[in-house]
Structure formats: structure tokens, C-alpha cells
Design an enzyme around this catalytic site. Structure first.
Site, PDB file in Angstrom:
ATOM      1  N   GLU A 142       0.869  -1.053  -0.124  1.00 36.93           N
ATOM      2  CA  GLU A 142      -0.292   0.301  -0.089  1.00 36.93           C
ATOM      3  C   GLU A 142       0.344   1.333  -0.530  1.00 36.93           C
ATOM      4  O   GLU A 142       0.357   2.561  -0.695  1.00 36.93           O
ATOM      5  CB  GLU A 142      -1.185  -0.287   0.895  1.00 36.93           C
ATOM      6  CG  GLU A 142      -0.143   0.268   2.777  1.00 36.93           C
ATOM      7  CD  GLU A 142      -0.513   0.412   3.753  1.00 36.93           C
ATOM      8  OE1 GLU A 142      -1.659   1.373   4.439  1.00 36.93           O
ATOM      9  OE2 GLU A 142      -1.314  -0.795   4.288  1.00 36.93           O
ATOM     10  N   HIS A 177      -5.591  -2.567  -1.579  1.00 34.76           N
ATOM     11  CA  HIS A 177      -5.790  -2.131  -0.614  1.00 34.76           C
ATOM     12  C   HIS A 177      -7.077  -0.826  -0.826  1.00 34.76           C
ATOM     13  O   HIS A 177      -7.351  -0.585  -1.502  1.00 34.76           O
ATOM     14  CB  HIS A 177      -4.509  -1.359   0.353  1.00 34.76           C
ATOM     15  CG  HIS A 177      -4.194  -0.132   1.067  1.00 34.76           C
ATOM     16  ND1 HIS A 177      -4.977   0.680   1.242  1.00 34.76           N
ATOM     17  CD2 HIS A 177      -4.656  -0.587   3.076  1.00 34.76           C
ATOM     18  CE1 HIS A 177      -4.953   1.510   2.550  1.00 34.76           C
ATOM     19  NE2 HIS A 177      -4.595   0.449   3.703  1.00 34.76           N
TER      20      HIS A 177
END
Length: 388
Positions: free
Chosen positions: A252, A302
Site C-alpha cells: 500500500e 488496499h
């Protein structure tokens, strides 16, 4: 058709309770929406990853740096726009906030393209590989309270998330290795051996501490160990992946295809977690997805933010090819934060209603079917919560 205006809307409100993860506690919920207007009257919506003061700083990049570069451009030429903006910002940051800002603009351009084509985003990308999406419930955030109280809270929250109908659950860790193992044991015993759970460290450990916690997660049968160590430590990720049974996930905090190339070539991830609102938007996400699949690394996006971010990811997950294919393929999941979030639940004129879908459909949801992202923000709601 021409772009005539790009506007950032920074929204914020005081949360009912203080929450946290391994790096900090926070008491305010924020969101950074991007609105791109055209001379044809078609408006696109996007979202930039980054809360609080990060969002305020990104607003300046969106409106004062990117907007002058693209005014008068045809919004359908989104790949041309992406590379022009990236090249002009390249000397000043190939990662981080410039990419977060570009992400929100790019998502809005894809929303416009879908509205022009009169197709939902997943159709514009190439079609749906699945009719619905499995959803995992994300909760069990850290609080500034004694560990015994936190353990009791995690037990209750884990059971509640399972009872909501989600297909799996994810917890936060970051109280220290020994206490984190106690928290993970609590979650496993609370949900039972046949329910999937994951642990997210938000890169708080040294490699040796990550091995210590990871071995406990092995014994508990955790599905993945998320961001165990600093995202820059590619060698550490490879060592953890080689030495632990639990899936190592992350990504992420990585940006664009060049950053992801290095991450994937390091062979440190079992599961990749790209953040479309940060890495460069949908245009770059699709290139990163192709890289992940070229390295035979499955993807679970994510997801963090408002209903714009959630809707975007629903379309991307619908359009994601199976890896590998088969009669019963491995499939991605939609990440859903179960804590209080007005910007997800109340932003839209027609809510996504994720939790009701999950409860009624065995832990699964369908993406919006309208043109583009298929969602429309409520402007009165935006005006009420806008701080910048």
C-alpha cells in the site's frame, strides 16, 4: 470536450471514539475528493489517499500544480494526461504525495470516460470476471487503553464482525510483539478455526520481531501478515516470505509501475495490496496489476477512504482476472472498514449499502452498475463537512 476546472474537497469530522494503528492514534475522519468538470457538463469524481494535513497539502498539488497542466485537455485522453503530469512532476517526486494527487485526478477522468461511453467502469476496463465480490470486515483498531481491556474489546469485535456476515476479518497489531500475539490468539479463539483472519502491523517491526510474531501467526493459522516491516526493506520481506508459512502481504506504500517492479522482483510478497488512490490512479493500477500477475503474485486491493474509493475498488475487483484460472479459482476480497465512517456510508445520494449486501448475500457484494463509477456524491453533504 475540455477540462475546465479541477477542485479538491477536503472533508472532516470528529469521530465518536479515538482509534489507532501501530503508528498513531487519531480522533478525526477525513477524506479528499477530487472533482473534474468539463465544458460538456460531465463531471468526474476521484479520491486521493492521505488523511488530515496530508490531504490539505495534496489539495494544493491538485489545484495549483496539476490543474494548470491539464486545463483545456480532452479528459478522454487520460493516458496522455497521466504521462504529461507524471513527467512534469517527475523531478519533484516519483512517489508519495504527488502520486496521491495524480491518483485522484486520474480516477475522476476514468469516471468521465465511463459516463461518456455510458458504461460502468468494470465494462470500460474489459468486463467482469466475477458476478460479485467477497468482502472481509476490517476492525479491531488499537486504542490508548490497557492491554487487558484491548484484548476483551478485540474478542467482542471479532465475533461481531463474523456475525455481520463477512467472509473474513482483519485486526490491527502494534502494541509490542508479546501483546500482539495475545491479541491475535484472542481473535483466533473468538472466531474459531474455520474463519479466516489476518493481522496488519503497519510496518512497526524489526525483521527479528516480525519473525517472532509471524511464527505465532503460523501456529494460529492466520491467512496473511500485512506490512510486517518497513516498506523499504525489500530484503527483509524476502527473508520473511522464505521463513514463514503465513502469507506475507503489503504494497500500500508503494507507487507506480517502477516502484512495484522493484517490489515484485524482490519476491517478498505472497499477496500484493496496491492502493489505487495513491499509486497513480486507475491508469497506473492496471499496469501494476499486470506486473503483479506477470510475477504470479495475486492481488487484494488496499481500500481506505470514502465511498468514492470503495466504489472504485469494487469495479477494479470485478474486472480483475483470476490468478490462476480454474473451476474454483483463488479470488480477491474487498476490504471494508467496519468502524465509523460517514464519508463511506452517507456521502452518496444512493448509498453502496455494503453491510446489508454482506448480510443478505453470504459475505458478497455487487459493484454499482451506473455509468463510470456509478455513484453520485451528495453536494449538500460535501458542503456540510468540507473544511478546505
Amino acid at each position: 470536450m475540455k477540462i475546465i476546472k479541477v477542485t479538491s474537497h477536503i472533508l472532516q469530522y470528529d469521530m465518536p471514539e479515538q482509534l489507532g494503528y501501530s503508528q498513531q492514534y487519531y480522533a478525526k475522519r477525513s477524506a479528499h475528493l477530487v472533482e473534474v468538470e468539463t465544458d460538456d457538463g460531465i463531471t468526474g469524481w476521484g479520491e486521493c489517499f492521505g488523511p488530515g494535513n496530508i490531504a490539505i497539502a495534496n489539495k494544493s498539488i491538485v489545484e495549483n500544480v496539476i490543474q494548470p497542466m491539464i486545463l483545456g485537455d480532452d479528459p478522454i485522453d487520460r493516458d496522455v494526461i497521466w504521462h504529461k503530469v507524471y513527467n512534469l512532476m517527475r523531478d519533484h517526486g516519483q512517489k508519495g504525495m504527488p502520486m496521491q494527487s495524480l491518483s485522484g485526478v486520474d480516477i475522476a477522468l476514468w469516471d468521465i470516460a465511463g459516463k461518456v461511453a455510458k458504461l460502468p467502469l468494470y465494462k470500460l476496463i474489459g468486463g467482469a470476471h466475477r458476478k460479485d465480490i467477497s468482502v472481509y470486515g476490517y476492525g479491531m483498531m488499537l486504542r490508548p487503553e490497557p492491554i487487558e481491556q484491548l484484548i476483551s474489546r478485540f474478542a467482542d469485535e471479532a465475533v461481531a464482525i463474523k456475525d455481520m456476515g463477512f467472509s473474513a476479518t482483519k485486526m490491527k497489531i502494534g502494541m509490542g510483539p508479546k501483546d500482539d500475539i495475545r491479541l491475535a490468539e484472542t481473535v483466533r479463539y473468538s472466531v474459531g478455526d474455520d474463519f479466516r483472519f489476518m493481522a496488519d502491523a503497519n510496518h512497526c517491526y524489526t525483521t527479528s520481531d516480525a519473525f517472532y510474531v509471524g511464527r505465532a501467526l503460523d501456529e494460529l493459522g492466520a491467512y496473511w501478515f500485512e506490512e510486517p516491516i518497513a516498506p523499504e526493506d525489500l530484503d527483509g520481506y524476502r527473508e520473511l516470505r522464505q521463513g514463514l508459512k503465513v502469507n506475507i502481504s503489503g504494497g500500500e506504500a508503494e507507487f507506480n509501475r517502477w516502484g512495484w517492479r522493484g517490489l515484485l522482483e524482490a519476491r517478498g510478497l505472497d499477496i500484493a495490496q496496491p492502493e489505487v488512490c495513491a499509486l497513480g490512479g486507475i491508469s497506473e493500477y492496471l499496469r501494476v496489476l499486470a506486473l503483479c500477475h506477470a510475477h504470479f503474485t495475486p492481488v487484494v486491493n488496499h481500500v481506505w477512504g470514502s465511498a468514492i474509493a470503495v466504489a472504485t475498488n469494487m469495479h477494479l475487483l470485478m474486472a480483475m482476472p483470476d490468478l490462476p484460472g480454474g473451476l474454483h479459482p483463488w479470488e480477491p476480497m474487498l476490504e471494508f472498514d467496519t468502524t465509523d465512517n460517514k464519508f463511506r456510508d452517507e456521502l452518496l445520494t444512493t448509498p453502496l449499502d455494503i453491510q446489508s449486501q454482506v448480510k443478505q448475500n453470504g459475505g458478497r457484494v455487487v459493484a454499482p452498475v451506473g455509468d463510470g463509477l456509478g455513484v453520485e456524491p451528495d453536494r449538500d453533504f460535501i458542503r456540510h463537512y468540507k473544511i478546505h
